[in-house]
Design a protein around this motif. Structure first.
Motif, PDB file in Angstrom:
ATOM      1  N   LYS A 154       0.831  -0.840  -0.001  1.00  0.00           N
ATOM      2  CA  LYS A 154      -0.057   0.201  -0.195  1.00  0.00           C
ATOM      3  C   LYS A 154       0.668   1.729   0.113  1.00  0.00           C
ATOM      4  O   LYS A 154       1.741   1.441   0.712  1.00  0.00           O
ATOM      5  CB  LYS A 154      -0.971   0.092   1.023  1.00  0.00           C
ATOM      6  N   VAL A 155       0.088   2.654  -0.321  1.00  0.00           N
ATOM      7  CA  VAL A 155       0.765   3.611  -0.588  1.00  0.00           C
ATOM      8  C   VAL A 155       0.274   4.225  -0.062  1.00  0.00           C
ATOM      9  O   VAL A 155      -1.397   4.996  -0.502  1.00  0.00           O
ATOM     10  CB  VAL A 155       1.056   3.842  -2.015  1.00  0.00           C
ATOM     11  N   SER A 156       0.733   5.838   1.201  1.00  0.00           N
ATOM     12  CA  SER A 156      -0.362   6.613   1.670  1.00  0.00           C
ATOM     13  C   SER A 156       0.036   8.274   0.750  1.00  0.00           C
ATOM     14  O   SER A 156       1.164   8.222   0.620  1.00  0.00           O
ATOM     15  CB  SER A 156      -0.702   6.213   2.900  1.00  0.00           C
ATOM     16  N   PHE A 157      -1.116   8.948   0.458  1.00  0.00           N
ATOM     17  CA  PHE A 157       0.058   9.942   0.044  1.00  0.00           C
ATOM     18  C   PHE A 157      -0.738  11.648   1.094  1.00  0.00           C
ATOM     19  O   PHE A 157      -1.789  11.096   1.186  1.00  0.00           O
ATOM     20  CB  PHE A 157      -0.855  10.416  -1.377  1.00  0.00           C
ATOM     21  N   GLN A 212       1.416   6.282   9.440  1.00  0.00           N
ATOM     22  CA  GLN A 212       0.771   4.862   9.216  1.00  0.00           C
ATOM     23  C   GLN A 212       2.162   3.564   8.516  1.00  0.00           C
ATOM     24  O   GLN A 212       1.236   3.224   9.200  1.00  0.00           O
ATOM     25  CB  GLN A 212       0.799   5.862   7.518  1.00  0.00           C
ATOM     26  N   LEU A 213       3.194   4.205   8.768  1.00  0.00           N
ATOM     27  CA  LEU A 213       4.742   3.321   7.951  1.00  0.00           C
ATOM     28  C   LEU A 213       4.424   2.800   9.555  1.00  0.00           C
ATOM     29  O   LEU A 213       4.249   1.787   9.747  1.00  0.00           O
ATOM     30  CB  LEU A 213       5.470   3.862   8.286  1.00  0.00           C
ATOM     31  N   THR A 214       4.714   3.286  11.211  1.00  0.00           N
ATOM     32  CA  THR A 214       4.406   2.946  12.551  1.00  0.00           C
ATOM     33  C   THR A 214       4.250   1.741  12.683  1.00  0.00           C
ATOM     34  O   THR A 214       3.591   0.833  13.493  1.00  0.00           O
ATOM     35  CB  THR A 214       5.198   3.589  12.939  1.00  0.00           C
ATOM     36  N   THR A 215       2.484   1.776  12.455  1.00  0.00           N
ATOM     37  CA  THR A 215       1.287   1.057  12.654  1.00  0.00           C
ATOM     38  C   THR A 215       1.251  -0.066  11.611  1.00  0.00           C
ATOM     39  O   THR A 215       0.323  -0.262  11.237  1.00  0.00           O
ATOM     40  CB  THR A 215      -0.097   2.143  12.843  1.00  0.00           C
ATOM     41  N   GLN A 216       1.775  -0.135  10.484  1.00  0.00           N
ATOM     42  CA  GLN A 216       1.874  -0.566   9.596  1.00  0.00           C
ATOM     43  C   GLN A 216       0.629  -0.856   9.222  1.00  0.00           C
ATOM     44  O   GLN A 216       0.252  -1.696   8.139  1.00  0.00           O
ATOM     45  CB  GLN A 216       2.030  -2.432   9.747  1.00  0.00           C
ATOM     46  N   ALA A 241       4.438   5.864   2.316  1.00  0.00           N
ATOM     47  CA  ALA A 241       3.902   7.404   2.496  1.00  0.00           C
ATOM     48  C   ALA A 241       4.874   7.737   1.927  1.00  0.00           C
ATOM     49  O   ALA A 241       5.803   8.447   2.153  1.00  0.00           O
ATOM     50  CB  ALA A 241       4.131   7.540   4.200  1.00  0.00           C
ATOM     51  N   VAL A 242       3.921   9.153   1.421  1.00  0.00           N
ATOM     52  CA  VAL A 242       4.495  10.488   0.741  1.00  0.00           C
ATOM     53  C   VAL A 242       4.103  11.742   1.299  1.00  0.00           C
ATOM     54  O   VAL A 242       3.067  11.930   1.579  1.00  0.00           O
ATOM     55  CB  VAL A 242       4.463   9.875  -0.867  1.00  0.00           C
ATOM     56  N   LEU A 289      11.507  -2.514   1.764  1.00  0.00           N
ATOM     57  CA  LEU A 289      11.315  -1.399   3.292  1.00  0.00           C
ATOM     58  C   LEU A 289      10.222  -0.829   3.840  1.00  0.00           C
ATOM     59  O   LEU A 289      10.517  -0.100   2.673  1.00  0.00           O
ATOM     60  CB  LEU A 289      12.995  -1.061   4.276  1.00  0.00           C
ATOM     61  N   PRO A 290       9.922  -0.750   5.194  1.00  0.00           N
ATOM     62  CA  PRO A 290       8.556   0.642   5.107  1.00  0.00           C
ATOM     63  C   PRO A 290       9.509   2.098   4.849  1.00  0.00           C
ATOM     64  O   PRO A 290      10.503   2.049   5.007  1.00  0.00           O
ATOM     65  CB  PRO A 290       8.745   0.580   5.937  1.00  0.00           C
TER      66      PRO A 290
END
Ligand code: TV7
Ligand code: CA
Ligand code: ZN
Length: 406
Positions: A11-14, A145-149, A154-155, A324-325
């Motif tokens: 997944k990617v978050s913006f 978002q990254l640390t909670t998987q 994330a951008v 990697l995250p």
């Protein structure tokens, strides 16, 4: 159908905020937040929002910013505006940070390296407080978002402000969102690798973690004298021999790749992949933060490299292949149309989409920004009018990599 698909298996978050984009540092100041609007127009024009989860950022809290920054500095930033500046400076609490004035100063410096004079690197401008806490909020939301998987990549193109110090603004940077993000990450990830491809040295991030062996910082930057007067390219730090604070456990966890002006795609690819590859192998990071400053592109108003958008993007692809995250941030970038092209292309790379090279002029609100009579409307190869003499010798590259790898 535009052919844009969500990436398979991750997944990617913006993270964005329109209010950040409308800010003005001052008429002639090179930092133009509207390059973020231009970027967003391309991202939406190509339909890349279908490939990601998009989040409107909320402002960071003062307590969050205090995790790195000096409490007096944070309070000042939270209240400062062109209207309040003089009164704040007069308060005893802040007056002690004001430098003594000199007779023929062209720029009136206030506390914390801030100034209301035209021509200052870190001006006090309307809405500045809102701007600072919003770009920081976007980076911290991306980090969460990254640390909670909840996401894998994330951008935040409005972040990446790598020069800010604990108690001082520097080089267009006021709050060091990168340091705040890495501090959060250290609560979840054993080791974080920071990679910085902005044309300037990532001095603020390196300095913050100079005693921290769980963070490795790696910056690629223009380094050395750059004009007749012998002035160094900003900020003047990041020599190849600078590898972290000597005699502490942080020694050897900072890497610097100082580069002469005019480096081309092939040379940059060689340096980036050799050094980054070795750093990943030796440090074995659990997560990566990539600062994608677009002032390393050829034709940038402040930068002095000759690399193209395709190579800039290959740095993102190379790092992404570690799986990697990954936190992807913006940074510098002073020729707005090229910044937008690069960051849109890199958003596509993050989501595993291949974009048609012809920019969809009919769906971007400002087609004239990307239209060029002589060179067309390509995404990856915009015309670079002002290329620099290549001072980077092939024969030196191998030796540089060896010297860094010790
Ligand atoms: C991350 N270069 C930030 C990069 C920060 C670079 C500098 C300017 C500049 C500032 C202006 C301006 C400018 C055309 C360019 C030693 C000085 C020389 C101020 C004029 N035009 C990043 C910071 C760098 C401000 N600073 O890495 C207002 O260039 O070289 C310097 C310092 C003293 C201050 N003067 C410049 O990309 C985001 N500043 C026009 C108006
Ligand atoms: Ca850099
Ligand atoms: Zn820069």
């Amino acid at each position: 159908e535009n052919g844009i698909t969500r990436p398979k298996g991750y997944k990617v978050s913006f993270h964005y905020n329109s209010r950040v984009e409308d800010m003005h540092f001052g008429k002639t100041h090179p930092m133009k937040p509207w390059r973020l609007t231009l970027t967003k127009h391309l991202v939406l024009g190509y339909g890349l929002h279908y490939a990601m989860d998009t989040y409107e950022a909320v402002a960071a809290g003062k307590d969050q910013v205090r995790a790195f920054h000096d409490p007096d500095y944070v309070d000042f930033l939270a209240q400062v505006s062109p209207q309040t500046f003089a009164d704040l400076c007069a308060m005893p609490r802040f007056a002690k940070y004001c430098p003594p004035k000199h007779e023929n100063d062209t720029i009136d410096l206030g506390p914390f390296n801030l100034s209301t004079s035209a021509g200052a690197d870190c001006p006090v401008f309307d809405g500045m407080s809102t701007y600072l806490f919003l770009y920081t909020g976007a980076t911290l939301a991306a980090t969460h978002q990254l640390t909670t998987q909840q996401t894998d990549i994330a951008v935040n193109w409005s972040g990446g402000l790598h020069h800010a110090h604990r108690g001082e603004a520097s080089g267009f940077c006021y709050i060091n969102d990168i340091v705040l993000s890495i501090l959060d990450m250290l609560r979840y990830f054993p080791r974080v690798l920071y990679i910085d491809i902005d044309v300037h040295h990532g001095d603020g991030v390196e300095e913050a973690f100079q005693r921290q062996p769980r963070v490795m910082t790696l910056s690629y930057h223009r380094y050395g004298p750059y004009d007749e007067t012998g002035h160094k390219f900003f900020p003047g730090t990041g020599d190849i021999t600078d590898t972290g604070l000597k005699g502490t456990v942080g020694e050897h966890f900072a890497l610097n790749v100082p580069i002469p002006s005019g480096i081309d795609d092939r040379q940059y690819k060689f340096l980036f992949e050799a050094v980054t590859g070795r750093a990943i192998e030796a440090f074995n990071p659990s997560a990566i933060v990539l600062q994608c400053g677009a002032d390393s592109l050829g034709g940038d108003r402040l930068g002095q490299f000759n690399i193209n958008i395709k190579q800039h993007g290959e740095c993102v692809s190379f790092v992404k292949r570690t799986r990697l995250p990954l936190l992807i941030l913006g940074g510098g970038g002073y020729t707005a149309r090229n910044v937008a092209r690069a960051w849109c292309h890199e958003t596509a790379l993050a989501t595993d989409n291949v974009l048609p090279d012809a920019i969809p002029l009919d769906i971007v609100p400002r087609p004239e920004a990307f239209q060029n009579r002589a060179h067309g409307n390509g995404l990856l190869y915009p015309p670079f009018q002002r290329l620099h003499n290549n001072e980077c010798k092939d024969a030196d590259l191998e030796g540089m990599v060896k010297k860094i790898d010790t």
